[in-house]
Design a protein around this motif. Structure first.
Motif, PDB file in Angstrom:
ATOM      1  N   LEU A 283      16.837 -10.198  30.915  1.00  0.00           N
ATOM      2  CA  LEU A 283      17.232 -10.033  29.617  1.00  0.00           C
ATOM      3  C   LEU A 283      18.105  -8.701  29.577  1.00  0.00           C
ATOM      4  O   LEU A 283      19.163  -8.743  28.990  1.00  0.00           O
ATOM      5  N   ILE A 287      21.892 -10.819  29.969  1.00  0.00           N
ATOM      6  CA  ILE A 287      21.849 -11.296  28.697  1.00  0.00           C
ATOM      7  C   ILE A 287      22.701 -10.006  27.523  1.00  0.00           C
ATOM      8  O   ILE A 287      23.604 -10.088  27.029  1.00  0.00           O
ATOM      9  N   GLN A 294      21.859 -17.091  25.682  1.00  0.00           N
ATOM     10  CA  GLN A 294      20.471 -17.093  25.665  1.00  0.00           C
ATOM     11  C   GLN A 294      20.328 -18.702  26.011  1.00  0.00           C
ATOM     12  O   GLN A 294      21.051 -19.560  25.802  1.00  0.00           O
ATOM     13  N   GLY A 376      14.659 -16.874  26.705  1.00  0.00           N
ATOM     14  CA  GLY A 376      14.926 -17.685  25.596  1.00  0.00           C
ATOM     15  C   GLY A 376      14.875 -19.104  26.162  1.00  0.00           C
ATOM     16  O   GLY A 376      15.398 -19.991  25.341  1.00  0.00           O
TER      17      GLY A 376
END
Lengths: 447, 345
Positions: A283, A287, A294, A376
């Protein structure tokens, strides 16, 4: 060495009569065997309980109830202008199609002469899944010439009716259930007798996308299977070369010093790091920092690669180390270079072990849920991702996460789906492990 | 730093050129209470419009609002679902990250119900009963004492003789906030304990409120941090337990649960819409207006969400358990005009 150290008195025990000490030893062994059997029994019982619970709940997900209807695709409703232009016809939403299907079912009930006291129009309409309108709309839009004709359609029945045919919903529970009435169940019996309500193998469960809470009967694993497959492809193409190259270097070329020791310890430790940690890392890096999308298989694949790498390096190194030194020495002895030795002789012999480790690593990655929750992959995704490589960046779900997702939904129909998804996941894992065992038995050489 | 970024990007497949261009599907995250409604609309939107189906994620109201406020751009979400109103701290975070305008859309109301095993007795509660059952300290004969109540009959003689055991949502849930405020605090005031706490605290109302909402920790009140399916499983395993559920969840499981009345009112969509049932709350979603016109389908999605066909009293959301908003027409106008929300007062 003197004779004094030899026993002067003869052994008093008898081979026929067992003395107390031997009896104790024999009893201890017997007890130990019993403990082992008990442990094995508990393990087996746990497995049997798990499998029966999953199978008894989940097998029904592979069959699905549908209604077969003669339906008049009324041109006055579906194509008011009468020019059969799909762009114009798109203005008719699923709500419009839903009314037509309701009408078709009502007519079918009347035509078959089914009369049930107190059966309301709403009861009849609610026999049909909300997905049905979408099924018919899609069919009509892809073939506008159908408008105005009477066609036979096969549409999904409501989840509660499906549950009735599968024994999940009973007359007693229907009395108390606000989503289904006993009259509907009676109608279901009548329709079944007329052959309008049929149960068939549920391909949509394997190929179809997820569905919302209002239509558990339409939910499927398609997007999740595709998402998991994409992630496995990424894990494979990244971790096979990186893992094997790292192992070869560490095993064959790296000097033995404090640095390589440190790296080795770290690899062993990384293999034991809880997977959720890799999710947090993914994450933060992929991201938030690198700006990758995501819910995309690319991020899931990268995170799982990080997680799988140490788990591949360790068995690969073991496989390389198991190749006897005589082979290396023979190759070096006839003048092969170090690299030729490794690639022509050591690596082919270690390959079965490497592939086995790889497949087991992949199987672990396939069943991994925790890191995916953080990036996600737990989202509701209904559209299939495109073909790779673009599809790697499209949103998708993953098999184990889909299980997690469905167990959280309110409708009891999803509990059945979740168990069904577990069966699919278990089948994939079994196949992968079987391939690993096959490779090992077929190609492994012992020295 | 740049080299790290380069390495990471390189790792993210050397073929970074194949990275998807503009994002074409909406991304939504937030409250798990709003999640089912959101997926229902997303599904209908996907099958009736030429846009892809939006991607909807849960995660909780607070987490969703935080994600919304991460900034403007394709890698951030477009809509945050929330079962409680946005807080000033969220708006401040948004402003810091360049999200200056957000639109607040109220989609309807949700009831919170108390339900127990279908084969057990039926309950008729008042907020005062719940306060007396679950508060850490109650007032007995004018003195503040640790909660001595064991059975529901200890609280009111006409309640069924059943041991008190409650499964309430954990503190990370938006539902807990409503439960604390509309049930426990209301009950605290109704029993007169509020005044007693206030006197003990020397007139400090905040301290008294806090004391009202402190639940007992002797195992009678159990916090459920998972979702309603976990609460249902706990009630199923423990027939004495009474669970706190959302109305829509209860409506999907009426064959397993029997619902309790509150102040004599049976929780139904109608009773909540009329304002008779006391424990209800509005549900919202928050839209990043900077993404309107940039992410394709965003305006169409929110228009569709609040349309009468979807959010109206006969729409699919109401069928699932949403109590539709009597002021839906005003919301439709606001959404069509793209009016951002005014500062919180």
């Amino acid at each position: 060495m003197t004779d004094a150290s030899l026993p002067t008195t003869p052994h008093r025990g008898s081979l026929i009569e067992v003395d107390a000490r031997t009896r104790r030893r024999n009893a201890a062994e017997k007890r130990f065997r019993l403990y082992g059997l008990v442990a094995l029994g508990i393990g087996l019982a746990a497995l049997v309980i798990l499998l029966t619970s999953v199978l008894s709940n989940g097998v029904s997900a592979f069959r699905q109830t549908s209604l077969v209807l003669e339906m008049n695709l009324d041109a006055a409703v579906l194509d008011k202008k009468g020019n059969r232009d799909p762009e114009e016809m798109k203005k008719v939403t699923t709500i419009g199609y839903g009314k037509l299907i309701d009408k078709a079912l009502k007519e079918a009930v009347a035509a078959k002469g089914i009369a049930i006291e107190g059966l309301t129009d709403k009861d009849v309409a609610n026999m049909i899944s909300k997905e049905a309108a979408a099924q018919v709309r899609e069919r009509v839009l892809s073939n506008p010439d159908l408008v105005g004709e009477t066609v036979t359609v096969k549409v999904l029945a409501n989840g509660r009716i499906d549950g009735y045919l599968k024994g999940r919903v009973t007359m007693q529970s229907a009395e108390r259930d606000s989503n289904v009435t006993p009259n509907q169940l009676r109608l279901a019996d009548a329709l079944m007798a007329e052959g309008l309500l049929v149960k068939a193998f549920n391909w949509d469960f394997i190929t179809g996308p997820d569905a919302s809470e209002l239509r558990p009967e339409a939910s499927g694993l398609g997007v999740a299977i595709l998402g998991s497959a994409y992630m496995m492809i990424i894990v494979l193409i990244l971790s096979l070369p990186i893992g094997v190259a790292a192992s070869i270097y560490l095993e064959e070329f790296a000097p033995k010093n404090r640095w390589t020791d440190l790296i080795e310890v770290n690899i062993s430790n990384l293999a034991a790091v809880p997977s959720i940690v890799f999710g947090i890392l993914g994450l933060a890096i992929f991201i938030n920092f690198a700006g990758l999308p995501q819910s995309a298989p690319i991020v899931g694949g990268l995170v799982l690669t990080l997680m799988t790498l140490p788990r591949i390096i360790i068995p690969t190194r073991a496989a390389l180390g198991a190749v006897p030194p005589s082979i290396r020495e023979a190759a070096l002895g006839v003048g092969a270079s170090k690299m030729q030795t490794i690639f022509h002789h050591v690596l082919p012999l270690a390959m079965p072990g490497i592939l086995t480790g790889m497949i087991i690593g992949l199987a672990q990655a396939l069943g991994e849920t925790a890191p995916l929750l953080l990036i996600g992959m737990v989202a509701f995704v209904r559209d299939f991702p495109a073909a790779p490589p673009e599809g790697f960046f499209d949103p998708a779900a993953a098999l184990p996460v889909q299980v997690y997702n469905w167990t959280q939904r309110a409708d009891p129909g999803f509990a059945e789906r979740a168990s069904g998804a577990i069966i699919v996941l278990l089948v994939f894992l079994l196949v992968m492990n079987a391939v690993a065992i096959l490779l090992r038995n077929r190609f492994e050489r012992r020295w | 730093m740049a080299s790290v970024k380069f390495t990471v990007s390189a790792l993210a497949l050397a073929a970074a050129a194949t990275a998807a261009d503009a994002r074409d599907q909406l991304q939504i995250a937030g409250s798990s209470t709003v999640l089912p409604y959101s997926t229902i609309v997303a599904e209908l939107f996907g099958e009736n419009f030429d846009f892809p189906t939006p991607v909807v994620e849960g995660g909780g109201s607070g987490a969703g609002r935080k994600k919304l406020c991460e900034g403007v751009g394709e890698t951030t979400i477009d809509i945050a679902n929330s079962s409680s109103r946005i807080k000033q701290s969220d708006i401040d975070l948004c402003t810091t990250n360049g999200v200056t305008e957000i639109m607040e859309v109220r989609i309807g109301y949700d009831g919170i119900v108390f339900a127990s095993d279908i084969n057990g007795p039926e309950f008729a509660f008042t907020p005062a009963d719940w306060f007396s059952a679950l508060a850490a300290e109650v007032v007995v004969d004018g003195a503040v004492v640790a909660n001595p109540n064991k059975s529901w009959t200890d609280i009111r003689a006409d309640l069924p003789a059943q041991d008190i055991l409650a499964f309430v949502p954990g503190t990370k849930h938006g539902t807990r906030e409503v439960f604390d405020e509309k049930v426990i605090l209301a009950g605290c005031e109704a029993t007169g304990a509020f005044e007693a706490f206030k006197t003990v605290a020397g007139g400090d109302e905040d301290a008294a409120e806090e004391k009202c909402m402190a639940l007992r920790t002797d195992g009678v009140s159990v916090d459920i941090d998972g979702d309603y399916t976990e609460t249902l499983a706990r009630v199923d395993a423990n027939k004495n337990g009474i669970g706190v559920f959302g109305l829509s969840f209860y409506q999907n499981n009426t064959d397993k649960l029997v619902v309790a009345t509150m102040d004599g009112v049976v929780p139904t969509v109608e009773a909540i819409a009329a304002g008779d049932y006391p424990v209800s709350r509005p549900l919202y979603f928050y839209v990043k207006t900077a993404h309107l016109g940039v992410i394709p389908g965003l305006q169409e999605y929110i228009d569709f969400f609040v349309s009468d066909d979807v959010a109206g009293p006969d729409g699919p959301l109401a069928e699932y358990g949403l109590v539709s908003d009597p002021e839906l027409a005003a919301t439709q106008e606001m959404v069509a005009a793209g009016t951002p929300m005014a500062p919180l007062n």
